[in-house]
Scaffold this motif. Structure first.
Motif, mmCIF file in Angstrom:
data_model
loop_
_atom_site.group_PDB
_atom_site.id
_atom_site.type_symbol
_atom_site.label_atom_id
_atom_site.label_comp_id
_atom_site.label_asym_id
_atom_site.label_seq_id
_atom_site.Cartn_x
_atom_site.Cartn_y
_atom_site.Cartn_z
ATOM 1 N N ALA A 73 0.831 -1.198 0.000
ATOM 2 C CA ALA A 73 0.000 0.000 0.000
ATOM 3 C C ALA A 73 0.867 1.251 0.000
ATOM 4 O O ALA A 73 0.625 2.210 -0.743
ATOM 5 N N ALA A 74 1.906 1.246 0.831
ATOM 6 C CA ALA A 74 2.800 2.401 0.915
ATOM 7 C C ALA A 74 3.591 2.581 -0.370
ATOM 8 O O ALA A 74 3.722 3.695 -0.896
ATOM 9 N N LEU A 75 4.118 1.481 -0.897
ATOM 10 C CA LEU A 75 4.994 1.552 -2.067
ATOM 11 C C LEU A 75 4.249 2.072 -3.292
ATOM 12 O O LEU A 75 4.651 3.060 -3.922
ATOM 13 N N PHE A 76 3.153 1.417 -3.652
ATOM 14 C CA PHE A 76 2.481 1.758 -4.901
ATOM 15 C C PHE A 76 1.740 3.090 -4.820
ATOM 16 O O PHE A 76 1.624 3.797 -5.822
ATOM 17 N N THR A 77 1.236 3.444 -3.649
ATOM 18 C CA THR A 77 0.566 4.736 -3.518
ATOM 19 C C THR A 77 1.575 5.869 -3.611
ATOM 20 O O THR A 77 1.312 6.907 -4.240
ATOM 21 N N THR A 78 2.734 5.688 -2.998
ATOM 22 C CA THR A 78 3.792 6.687 -3.133
ATOM 23 C C THR A 78 4.161 6.895 -4.591
ATOM 24 O O THR A 78 4.265 8.035 -5.079
ATOM 25 N N THR A 79 4.338 5.801 -5.309
ATOM 26 C CA THR A 79 4.708 5.896 -6.723
ATOM 27 C C THR A 79 3.617 6.570 -7.538
ATOM 28 O O THR A 79 3.893 7.369 -8.437
ATOM 29 N N GLY A 80 2.360 6.251 -7.235
ATOM 30 C CA GLY A 80 1.252 6.773 -8.024
ATOM 31 C C GLY A 80 0.960 8.245 -7.797
ATOM 32 O O GLY A 80 0.428 8.903 -8.699
ATOM 33 N N TYR A 81 1.274 8.781 -6.628
ATOM 34 C CA TYR A 81 0.867 10.144 -6.313
ATOM 35 C C TYR A 81 2.025 11.130 -6.159
ATOM 36 O O TYR A 81 1.784 12.312 -5.903
ATOM 37 N N THR A 82 3.246 10.690 -6.343
ATOM 38 C CA THR A 82 4.385 11.615 -6.191
ATOM 39 C C THR A 82 4.302 12.779 -7.167
ATOM 40 O O THR A 82 4.421 13.955 -6.786
ATOM 41 N N VAL A 83 4.102 12.488 -8.445
ATOM 42 C CA VAL A 83 4.086 13.553 -9.456
ATOM 43 C C VAL A 83 2.934 14.518 -9.201
ATOM 44 O O VAL A 83 3.108 15.747 -9.241
ATOM 45 N N LEU A 84 1.742 13.988 -8.926
ATOM 46 C CA LEU A 84 0.592 14.848 -8.658
ATOM 47 C C LEU A 84 0.823 15.726 -7.428
ATOM 48 O O LEU A 84 0.513 16.920 -7.433
ATOM 49 N N TYR A 85 1.352 15.136 -6.362
ATOM 50 C CA TYR A 85 1.566 15.889 -5.130
ATOM 51 C C TYR A 85 2.562 17.027 -5.344
ATOM 52 O O TYR A 85 2.316 18.172 -4.930
ATOM 53 N N VAL A 86 3.663 16.722 -5.991
ATOM 54 C CA VAL A 86 4.693 17.743 -6.198
ATOM 55 C C VAL A 86 4.173 18.854 -7.109
ATOM 56 O O VAL A 86 4.461 20.041 -6.892
ATOM 57 N N GLU A 87 3.366 18.486 -8.100
ATOM 58 C CA GLU A 87 2.806 19.499 -8.994
ATOM 59 C C GLU A 87 1.755 20.353 -8.285
ATOM 60 O O GLU A 87 1.792 21.583 -8.347
ATOM 61 N N GLU A 88 0.811 19.705 -7.602
ATOM 62 C CA GLU A 88 -0.335 20.427 -7.065
ATOM 63 C C GLU A 88 -0.057 21.089 -5.715
ATOM 64 O O GLU A 88 -0.474 22.225 -5.480
ATOM 65 N N GLU A 89 0.620 20.399 -4.826
ATOM 66 C CA GLU A 89 0.801 20.904 -3.465
ATOM 67 C C GLU A 89 2.053 21.765 -3.334
ATOM 68 O O GLU A 89 2.045 22.768 -2.620
ATOM 69 N N ILE A 90 3.128 21.370 -4.022
ATOM 70 C CA ILE A 90 4.375 22.140 -3.945
ATOM 71 C C ILE A 90 4.384 23.249 -4.989
ATOM 72 O O ILE A 90 5.051 24.262 -4.828
ATOM 73 N N GLY A 91 3.631 23.057 -6.082
ATOM 74 C CA GLY A 91 3.513 24.095 -7.096
ATOM 75 C C GLY A 91 4.603 24.080 -8.146
ATOM 76 O O GLY A 91 4.999 25.128 -8.663
ATOM 77 N N THR A 92 5.100 22.901 -8.505
ATOM 78 C CA THR A 92 6.139 22.789 -9.523
ATOM 79 C C THR A 92 5.531 22.328 -10.843
ATOM 80 O O THR A 92 4.325 22.090 -10.945
ATOM 81 N N SER A 93 6.380 22.167 -11.851
ATOM 82 C CA SER A 93 5.925 21.646 -13.141
ATOM 83 C C SER A 93 5.806 20.126 -13.086
ATOM 84 O O SER A 93 6.362 19.470 -12.196
ATOM 85 N N VAL A 94 5.080 19.576 -14.070
ATOM 86 C CA VAL A 94 4.982 18.125 -14.168
ATOM 87 C C VAL A 94 6.357 17.518 -14.420
ATOM 88 O O VAL A 94 6.681 16.447 -13.893
ATOM 89 N N ALA A 95 7.182 18.193 -15.220
ATOM 90 C CA ALA A 95 8.522 17.678 -15.505
ATOM 91 C C ALA A 95 9.351 17.579 -14.228
ATOM 92 O O ALA A 95 10.084 16.604 -14.017
ATOM 93 N N PHE A 96 9.235 18.585 -13.347
ATOM 94 C CA PHE A 96 9.963 18.506 -12.078
ATOM 95 C C PHE A 96 9.415 17.368 -11.221
ATOM 96 O O PHE A 96 10.179 16.647 -10.566
ATOM 97 N N GLY A 97 8.087 17.191 -11.235
ATOM 98 C CA GLY A 97 7.496 16.067 -10.514
ATOM 99 C C GLY A 97 8.018 14.735 -11.025
ATOM 100 O O GLY A 97 8.281 13.816 -10.244
ATOM 101 N N GLY A 98 8.182 14.623 -12.352
ATOM 102 C CA GLY A 98 8.755 13.408 -12.917
ATOM 103 C C GLY A 98 10.186 13.192 -12.467
ATOM 104 O O GLY A 98 10.601 12.061 -12.204
#
Length: 398
Positions: free
Chosen positions: A217-242
C-alpha cells in the motif's frame, strides 16, 4: 559470482528494467490522465487500482505455472504482453477503455517477480543470492525512474503518449534479446503445483504476507501520487514532478542494493538478521511519511521523497530475501506469487483511499494514512521474526 552468474543477473535485470518501464508508465502519467479525461484524484486512484488489480488477478496462477514449467517462456511472453499493454493505454479513447487497458497491462506484469526471483534462486550460488536479488530488484526502480523521465519529459516536447510508445518498443527488443540469450530454466521438469495450503500453515510466512499488504500500500501509492503531489501541493511543473519520482526510484535502487549486501554480510541467523533489516526499513519509512507531509518547497520535497524512496521502495528486495529464509527452495515461485499478491492487494485498496483523503481532507492526512499502515507492518514484522519457520531447507541457504 562467476561469469555465468553475472550473465544470468545481467539478463534478468535487463528484463526487469524493460518490464518496469512498460508497467510504471501508468504511475508517471497520472497528471495527463487527469487532464485528458477530466478526472478527480479519486478517479486517478482507480486507474492505479485497475492496473494493480490486473496484476493481482494472475499472480498466483502465473507463479504456479512458473514453478511447474520454468521461467524462460513466461518471461518472454510476459514482456511481449507488457509492450502491447503500453500501446493500449496510450491509445485508450475513453476513461472506461483506459481502465480496461490498465487492467490488461497489469495482468501481463504478473510474470515479473515470480519469474525473476526463481531465476535468481535457481541460477545463483548460495552466499551471493541476496546481493543478486538486490541488483535484480534495482530493475524495478530503474525501470520506473526511466518511465517517469520518458513520460513527463517527452510530453512537453512531443505528446503525452510518446513515452508509452517508446516503452513498448524497448519491451519488444528486450523480449527478443532475452529469448535468444537467456539459458535458464525453460522446463520445470518434475516440479509439482505449489502447495498453497502448506504455505498457509507456515506461521512466520503468513505474518510476513500480512505485513506485505501494508508495505505494498505504501509503495504503490507513493509511486502513483508523487508527481501529482509535487505538482499540485508544492507548485512545480509536471517535468519537475517526474524528476522527483525518478529520484524516488533511484534511491529505492540504492536501498535494495545496500540491504541486499547487508543481508549477505552481517553475521547471525539469517531469519533474524534479514527480518531485522526489513523491520528497520519499514520503521524508517513510516517516519518519512510524516516528513513528506510537512514539505512545502521544491528542494525539501526532493530530499524528503528521495529518503522515502530509500526506505519504502528499497525494501522489496529484502522482503523476498526474508521470505526465502521462511520457505523451501521448491516453493519459492508460489511463495513469491502469494507474497507479491499481498503487496499488490495493498496497492488496490490504498490509492483510492489516499485520493479520497487528498480530495476531502488534504494531502497531509493522506500521507499520515500511509504512515499508520506502515506502522502496522512494523508490528507484524517484529512478530514474524520471533517465530520459527517449520521447514528443513529454506530457499536462502548459508
Amino acid at each position: 559470482m562467476d561469469r555465468s552468474h553475472w550473465r544470468t543477473v545481467a539478463l534478468v535485470t535487463l528484463w526487469q528494467v524493460s518490464a518496469s518501464i512498460c508497467y510504471y508508465t501508468v504511475f508517471a502519467a497520472t497528471p495527463f490522465f487527469r487532464d485528458e479525461f477530466g478526472l478527480s484524484r479519486l478517479s486517478v486512484g482507480f486507474v492505479v487500482t485497475a492496473l494493480t488489480l490486473g496484476y493481482a488477478s494472475l499472480l498466483l496462477p502465473v507463479g504456479a505455472l512458473i514453478d511447474r514449467y520454468g521461467e524462460t517462456r513466461s518471461l518472454t511472453l510476459g514482456l511481449l504482453g507488457l509492450a502491447a499493454g503500453a500501446v493500449m493505454v496510450a491509445g485508450a479513447p475513453t476513461y472506461a477503455l483506459l481502465l480496461a487497458a490498465a487492467f490488461f497491462l497489469g495482468s501481463m506484469y504478473a510474470s515479473a517477480i515470480p519469474g525473476t526471483n526463481k531465476a535468481i534462486y535457481d541460477g545463483i550460488a548460495a552466499g551471493r543470492q541476496n546481493f543478486a536479488m538486490g541488483i535484480k530488484q534495482v530493475g524495478v526502480t530503474a525501470g520506473s525512474g526511466i518511465s517517469a523521465l520518458l513520460v513527463t519529459g517527452l510530453a512537453g516536447a512531443l505528446f503525452w503518449q510518446a513515452g508509452f510508445l517508446i516503452a513498448a518498443g524497448v519491451g519488444l527488443v528486450v523480449a527478443l534479446v532475452f529469448a535468444i540469450l537467456y539459458s535458464g530454466s525453460s522446463d520445470g521438469g518434475q516440479a509439482e503445483y505449489p502447495d498453497f495450503r502448506a504455505l498457509s500453515h507456515n506461521r512466520p510466512y503468513r505474518v510476513l504476507v500480512a505485513a506485505g499488504f501494508f508495505l505494498g500500500a505504501a509503495l504503490f501509492t507513493t509511486t502513483g501520487y508523487t508527481v501529482l503531489y509535487v505538482e499540485e501541493e508544492i507548485g512545480t511543473s509536471v517535468a519537475f514532478g517526474g524528476a522527483v519520482l525518478a529520484l524516488v526510484q533511484l534511491f529505492g535502487s540504492v536501498g535494495r542494493i545496500v540491504t541486499g549486501w547487508l543481508s549477505d554480510t552481517l553475521p547471525g541467523d539469517p531469519q533474524v538478521r534479514i527480518g531485522g533489516i526489513l523491520t528497520v526499513q519499514a520503521l524508517a519509512g513510516a517516519a518519512m511519511f510524516f516528513v513528506v507531509a510537512a514539505t512545502d518547497t521544491a528542494v525539501s520535497a526532493a530530499v524528503a521523497f528521495s529518503l522515502l524512496g530509500f526506505f519504502v521502495l528499497g525494501n522489496t528486495g529484502i522482503y523476498y530475501s526474508y521470505m526465502a529464509t521462511l520457505v523451501a527452495a521448491d516453493e519459492m515461485g508460489g511463495a513469491t506469487a502469494a507474497g507479491q499478491l499481498s503487496l499488490v492487494v495493498g496497492s488496490v485498496v490504498a490509492p483510492p483511499a489516499f485520493g479520497y483523503l487528498a480530495d476531502t481532507a488534504g494531502y497531509r492526512g493522506a500521507w499520515w494514512l500511509l504512515a499508520a499502515g506502515t506502522g502496522v507492518a512494523v508490528v507484524l514484522l517484529v512478530y514474524a521474526v520471533r517465530l520459527e519457520p517449520p521447514i528443513d531447507e529454506p530457499a536462502m541457504r548459508e
